[in-house]
Write a protein that holds these residues in place. Structure first.
Motif, PDB file in Angstrom:
ATOM      1  N   THR A 177      -5.800 -14.019 -10.182  1.00 19.81           N
ATOM      2  CA  THR A 177      -4.375 -14.313 -10.009  1.00 19.81           C
ATOM      3  C   THR A 177      -3.539 -13.044 -10.136  1.00 19.81           C
ATOM      4  O   THR A 177      -2.568 -12.851  -9.391  1.00 19.81           O
ATOM      5  CB  THR A 177      -3.904 -15.349 -11.035  1.00 19.81           C
ATOM      6  OG1 THR A 177      -4.808 -16.457 -11.063  1.00 19.81           O
ATOM      7  CG2 THR A 177      -2.520 -15.870 -10.693  1.00 19.81           C
ATOM      8  N   ALA A 178      -3.910 -12.169 -11.068  1.00 17.54           N
ATOM      9  CA  ALA A 178      -3.208 -10.888 -11.220  1.00 17.54           C
ATOM     10  C   ALA A 178      -3.350 -10.048  -9.955  1.00 17.54           C
ATOM     11  O   ALA A 178      -2.382  -9.423  -9.490  1.00 17.54           O
ATOM     12  CB  ALA A 178      -3.755 -10.131 -12.418  1.00 17.54           C
ATOM     13  N   LEU A 179      -4.545 -10.061  -9.389  1.00 21.64           N
ATOM     14  CA  LEU A 179      -4.804  -9.319  -8.153  1.00 21.64           C
ATOM     15  C   LEU A 179      -3.910  -9.819  -7.019  1.00 21.64           C
ATOM     16  O   LEU A 179      -3.270  -9.036  -6.298  1.00 21.64           O
ATOM     17  CB  LEU A 179      -6.272  -9.492  -7.782  1.00 21.64           C
ATOM     18  CG  LEU A 179      -6.797  -8.756  -6.551  1.00 21.64           C
ATOM     19  CD1 LEU A 179      -6.694  -7.260  -6.764  1.00 21.64           C
ATOM     20  CD2 LEU A 179      -8.241  -9.150  -6.288  1.00 21.64           C
ATOM     21  N   HIS A 180      -3.836 -11.120  -6.881  1.00 26.90           N
ATOM     22  CA  HIS A 180      -2.998 -11.725  -5.845  1.00 26.90           C
ATOM     23  C   HIS A 180      -1.522 -11.421  -6.078  1.00 26.90           C
ATOM     24  O   HIS A 180      -0.762 -11.177  -5.133  1.00 26.90           O
ATOM     25  CB  HIS A 180      -3.232 -13.242  -5.820  1.00 26.90           C
ATOM     26  CG  HIS A 180      -2.538 -13.930  -4.696  1.00 26.90           C
ATOM     27  ND1 HIS A 180      -1.242 -14.389  -4.793  1.00 26.90           N
ATOM     28  CD2 HIS A 180      -2.944 -14.228  -3.444  1.00 26.90           C
ATOM     29  CE1 HIS A 180      -0.890 -14.945  -3.652  1.00 26.90           C
ATOM     30  NE2 HIS A 180      -1.902 -14.863  -2.814  1.00 26.90           N
ATOM     31  N   THR A 181      -1.111 -11.388  -7.345  1.00 20.62           N
ATOM     32  CA  THR A 181       0.283 -11.100  -7.691  1.00 20.62           C
ATOM     33  C   THR A 181       0.680  -9.689  -7.290  1.00 20.62           C
ATOM     34  O   THR A 181       1.742  -9.474  -6.690  1.00 20.62           O
ATOM     35  CB  THR A 181       0.509 -11.295  -9.200  1.00 20.62           C
ATOM     36  OG1 THR A 181       0.264 -12.666  -9.538  1.00 20.62           O
ATOM     37  CG2 THR A 181       1.922 -10.919  -9.604  1.00 20.62           C
ATOM     38  N   TYR A 182      -0.162  -8.718  -7.607  1.00 22.82           N
ATOM     39  CA  TYR A 182       0.143  -7.336  -7.229  1.00 22.82           C
ATOM     40  C   TYR A 182       0.254  -7.198  -5.712  1.00 22.82           C
ATOM     41  O   TYR A 182       1.141  -6.505  -5.203  1.00 22.82           O
ATOM     42  CB  TYR A 182      -0.927  -6.386  -7.765  1.00 22.82           C
ATOM     43  CG  TYR A 182      -0.733  -5.994  -9.208  1.00 22.82           C
ATOM     44  CD1 TYR A 182       0.489  -5.509  -9.654  1.00 22.82           C
ATOM     45  CD2 TYR A 182      -1.771  -6.090 -10.135  1.00 22.82           C
ATOM     46  CE1 TYR A 182       0.684  -5.138 -10.982  1.00 22.82           C
ATOM     47  CE2 TYR A 182      -1.593  -5.725 -11.464  1.00 22.82           C
ATOM     48  CZ  TYR A 182      -0.369  -5.251 -11.882  1.00 22.82           C
ATOM     49  OH  TYR A 182      -0.170  -4.891 -13.194  1.00 22.82           O
ATOM     50  N   ALA A 183      -0.642  -7.863  -5.007  1.00 24.75           N
ATOM     51  CA  ALA A 183      -0.591  -7.810  -3.541  1.00 24.75           C
ATOM     52  C   ALA A 183       0.698  -8.432  -3.016  1.00 24.75           C
ATOM     53  O   ALA A 183       1.335  -7.905  -2.105  1.00 24.75           O
ATOM     54  CB  ALA A 183      -1.805  -8.525  -2.955  1.00 24.75           C
ATOM     55  N   SER A 184       1.103  -9.560  -3.625  1.00 26.53           N
ATOM     56  CA  SER A 184       2.335 -10.232  -3.199  1.00 26.53           C
ATOM     57  C   SER A 184       3.565  -9.383  -3.469  1.00 26.53           C
ATOM     58  O   SER A 184       4.559  -9.459  -2.743  1.00 26.53           O
ATOM     59  CB  SER A 184       2.482 -11.576  -3.926  1.00 26.53           C
ATOM     60  OG  SER A 184       1.424 -12.447  -3.599  1.00 26.53           O
ATOM     61  N   CYS A 185       3.501  -8.571  -4.518  1.00 27.94           N
ATOM     62  CA  CYS A 185       4.622  -7.692  -4.865  1.00 27.94           C
ATOM     63  C   CYS A 185       4.599  -6.380  -4.081  1.00 27.94           C
ATOM     64  O   CYS A 185       5.465  -5.520  -4.267  1.00 27.94           O
ATOM     65  CB  CYS A 185       4.610  -7.383  -6.361  1.00 27.94           C
ATOM     66  SG  CYS A 185       4.978  -8.803  -7.416  1.00 27.94           S
ATOM     67  N   GLY A 186       3.595  -6.219  -3.223  1.00 27.84           N
ATOM     68  CA  GLY A 186       3.507  -5.008  -2.418  1.00 27.84           C
ATOM     69  C   GLY A 186       2.915  -3.819  -3.140  1.00 27.84           C
ATOM     70  O   GLY A 186       2.922  -2.702  -2.613  1.00 27.84           O
ATOM     71  N   ASP A 187       2.385  -4.048  -4.344  1.00 28.62           N
ATOM     72  CA  ASP A 187       1.783  -2.956  -5.123  1.00 28.62           C
ATOM     73  C   ASP A 187       0.282  -2.918  -4.845  1.00 28.62           C
ATOM     74  O   ASP A 187      -0.531  -3.328  -5.672  1.00 28.62           O
ATOM     75  CB  ASP A 187       2.058  -3.164  -6.611  1.00 28.62           C
ATOM     76  CG  ASP A 187       1.598  -1.987  -7.455  1.00 28.62           C
ATOM     77  OD1 ASP A 187       1.023  -1.032  -6.899  1.00 28.62           O
ATOM     78  OD2 ASP A 187       1.789  -2.025  -8.688  1.00 28.62           O
ATOM     79  N   ILE A 188      -0.066  -2.453  -3.658  1.00 25.48           N
ATOM     80  CA  ILE A 188      -1.469  -2.430  -3.252  1.00 25.48           C
ATOM     81  C   ILE A 188      -2.285  -1.463  -4.096  1.00 25.48           C
ATOM     82  O   ILE A 188      -3.465  -1.689  -4.357  1.00 25.48           O
ATOM     83  CB  ILE A 188      -1.575  -2.061  -1.759  1.00 25.48           C
ATOM     84  CG1 ILE A 188      -1.088  -3.236  -0.910  1.00 25.48           C
ATOM     85  CG2 ILE A 188      -3.007  -1.733  -1.362  1.00 25.48           C
ATOM     86  CD1 ILE A 188      -1.903  -4.499  -1.063  1.00 25.48           C
ATOM     87  N   ALA A 189      -1.661  -0.379  -4.566  1.00 24.28           N
ATOM     88  CA  ALA A 189      -2.374   0.604  -5.389  1.00 24.28           C
ATOM     89  C   ALA A 189      -2.900  -0.054  -6.660  1.00 24.28           C
ATOM     90  O   ALA A 189      -4.068   0.131  -7.041  1.00 24.28           O
ATOM     91  CB  ALA A 189      -1.462   1.769  -5.731  1.00 24.28           C
ATOM     92  N   SER A 190      -2.039  -0.856  -7.328  1.00 22.88           N
ATOM     93  CA  SER A 190      -2.478  -1.547  -8.549  1.00 22.88           C
ATOM     94  C   SER A 190      -3.503  -2.627  -8.243  1.00 22.88           C
ATOM     95  O   SER A 190      -4.456  -2.834  -9.003  1.00 22.88           O
ATOM     96  CB  SER A 190      -1.267  -2.171  -9.266  1.00 22.88           C
ATOM     97  OG  SER A 190      -0.404  -1.170  -9.737  1.00 22.88           O
ATOM     98  N   ALA A 191      -3.317  -3.313  -7.109  1.00 15.92           N
ATOM     99  CA  ALA A 191      -4.277  -4.346  -6.713  1.00 15.92           C
ATOM    100  C   ALA A 191      -5.644  -3.724  -6.455  1.00 15.92           C
ATOM    101  O   ALA A 191      -6.681  -4.231  -6.906  1.00 15.92           O
ATOM    102  CB  ALA A 191      -3.782  -5.076  -5.469  1.00 15.92           C
ATOM    103  N   ARG A 192      -5.645  -2.591  -5.757  1.00 15.16           N
ATOM    104  CA  ARG A 192      -6.901  -1.912  -5.448  1.00 15.16           C
ATOM    105  C   ARG A 192      -7.584  -1.406  -6.721  1.00 15.16           C
ATOM    106  O   ARG A 192      -8.815  -1.519  -6.877  1.00 15.16           O
ATOM    107  CB  ARG A 192      -6.618  -0.744  -4.494  1.00 15.16           C
ATOM    108  CG  ARG A 192      -7.872  -0.090  -3.944  1.00 15.16           C
ATOM    109  CD  ARG A 192      -7.517   1.115  -3.101  1.00 15.16           C
ATOM    110  NE  ARG A 192      -6.982   0.742  -1.805  1.00 15.16           N
ATOM    111  CZ  ARG A 192      -5.798   1.093  -1.353  1.00 15.16           C
ATOM    112  NH1 ARG A 192      -4.981   1.817  -2.104  1.00 15.16           N
ATOM    113  NH2 ARG A 192      -5.393   0.744  -0.157  1.00 15.16           N
ATOM    114  N   LYS A 193      -6.783  -0.879  -7.636  1.00 15.60           N
ATOM    115  CA  LYS A 193      -7.340  -0.377  -8.904  1.00 15.60           C
ATOM    116  C   LYS A 193      -7.949  -1.513  -9.712  1.00 15.60           C
ATOM    117  O   LYS A 193      -9.041  -1.374 -10.281  1.00 15.60           O
ATOM    118  CB  LYS A 193      -6.248   0.312  -9.708  1.00 15.60           C
ATOM    119  CG  LYS A 193      -6.731   0.949 -11.002  1.00 15.60           C
ATOM    120  CD  LYS A 193      -5.596   1.693 -11.713  1.00 15.60           C
ATOM    121  CE  LYS A 193      -6.088   2.330 -12.990  1.00 15.60           C
ATOM    122  NZ  LYS A 193      -4.996   3.059 -13.706  1.00 15.60           N
TER     123      LYS A 193
END
Length: 435
Positions: free
Chosen positions: A80-96
């Motif tokens: 869910t955290a991964l999906h949230t970062y992606a939804s917020c446009g923070d792909i760098a954090s999602a990728r990390k």
């Protein structure tokens, strides 16, 4: 530990509501005022609320809490955290975050895939799918939808065909997976292969209006406007009710074909079916009437619209200009700026087919003085400088805007530049304005 179930129920419901920020407020209240502590379900719902509200800072704060409480080790929370970062446009954090997964499950892969697609990183999405396939993770319908969207956007017909082959061999029958079928139609259309779109459409035993819209939109995308009207007639005969997207696509076809009579019929249908003309439908009507030579009808639609976005204003002003009604176009442009729609005004200026002259930029600058918009005022003055116009009044307005906002140093700087310009009359330089 006290049971957190009652809190979880309410927070989850709020996270899925039209006001997800209320879930975050309740989450904070839970942290502050109760001996109950958040569990994995609480954190997952809080992340969900952050994603839906695009609350990036809150997501990072909750992420820190999950690390501190060792809750992020739970796959449900992490996904869910991964999906949230992606939804917020923070792909760098999602990728990390994704890189920390020892053995990501299909949900994690799908979250990362959809994140890439949502943020238009199509090559990254296709590379990730290749890694997923190599890792032996079986794709789901969610995977297929994301990959097909990436294939369509990247016009990767070859991979799209391979994914279609996988769909045929798997248990995902098209009649049970409307979304997959719709995405296949859309993908083939974006790749310029309408014959394949039609084949998929014909093979689908169950079709909702979304499937029809994909086919109609695909033909609009490829400029096959006559076929759009034919397909629309078939849709009506099917007994399904066209929705907003259908109407917008068909009006676009009418506009490009100059089909005024058909456009009028669609307008009548709108009056019968829709209580109010929203911005998208209204703009489509304005554009249709304008391109069919009925600018008076465009103005009538525009005046009746309760909701007008930048596109509606731009379409109406552009229509007036194309029909030679320059004074009316400038008057409406000025009206848009009194209405306080300065950003929309700037978008319109940039969308003009011809370069905006000094009159247009001064109109925007004057509106910035009323609304005290420093950023757009600076844009207007920079463009006036690029046009080679040196009018004291422009800089007086900019200095006054600075002063009204309490930016005394900037106001003083402009006035000193004005003094030098009056004495030497060499013109201001862009460098001077910025420094």
């Amino acid at each position: 530990m006290h049971v957190a179930i009652p809190w979880n129920t309410i927070i989850r419901k709020l996270s899925l509501s039209p006001t997800p920020t209320h879930a975050l407020h309740l989450f904070v209240q839970m942290l502050r005022s109760t001996p109950s502590r958040p569990d994995t379900f609480t954190y997952a719902s809080a992340f969900k609320a952050c994603g839906r509200a695009r609350a990036h800072f809150s997501a990072r704060t909750i992420h820190a809490l999950t690390v501190k409480t060792n809750t992020l080790s739970n796959a449900f929370v992490a996904n869910t955290a991964l999906h949230t970062y992606a939804s917020c446009g923070d792909i760098a954090s999602a990728r990390k975050l994704f890189s920390l997964f020892f053995s990501p499950d299909v949900v994690a892969w799908n979250a990362m895939l959809s994140g890439y697609v949502q943020n238009d990183l199509l090559d990254d999405a296709l590379k990730l799918f290749d890694r997923m396939w190599s890792a032996g993770v079986a794709p789901t319908a969610v995977t297929v939808i994301s990959v097909l969207s990436a294939c369509g956007g990247a016009k990767d017909f070859s991979l799209g065909r391979q994914v279609h082959g996988f769909v045929k061999k798997s248990v995902m029958q098209l009649e049970r997976e409307l979304f997959v079928g719709t995405c296949l139609i859309d993908m083939y259309a974006k790749c310029g292969c309408l014959e394949f779109s039609l084949k998929v459409f014909d093979e689908m035993r169950i079709k909702d209006v979304g499937v029809w819209n994909a086919l109609i939109g695909g033909h609009v995308h490829n400029g096959c406007f006559s076929d759009v009207l034919r397909i629309f007639q078939d849709l009506e005969m099917s007994g399904l009710i066209p929705d907003e997207l259908t109407i917008v696509c068909v009006l676009s076809a009418c506009a490009n074909l100059g089909e005024l009579e058909m456009g009028k019929k669609i307008h009548l249908y709108i009056k019968e079916r829709f209580l109010d003309v929203n911005a998208k439908i209204g703009t489509a009507l304005i554009d249709m009437y304008s391109k069919c030579g009925c600018i008076a009808k465009s103005k009538e639609v525009f005046d009746m619209m309760h909701e007008k976005d930048a596109t509606a204003w731009t379409s109406m002003i552009g229509g007036l200009a194309i029909h030679g009604q320059t004074e009316d176009a400038l008057q409406l442009f000025s009206l848009m700026q009194r209405a306080g729609r300065l950003k929309e005004s700037l978008e319109f200026i940039y969308s003009m087919d011809v370069q905006a002259n000094a009159v247009v930029w001064r109109a925007l600058l004057s509106a910035c003085r009323v609304n005290l918009d420093v950023e757009l005022a600076e844009v207007a003055v920079r463009n006036l400088l690029e046009l080679g116009t040196h009018h004291c009044g422009d800089y007086v307005l900019l200095a006054n805007i600075y002063a009204s906002k309490g930016m005394w140093d900037d106001a003083w700087r402009i006035r000193k530049l004005m003094e030098g310009w009056i004495q030497k009359n060499p013109g201001f330089s862009l460098i001077e304005l910025h420094n």
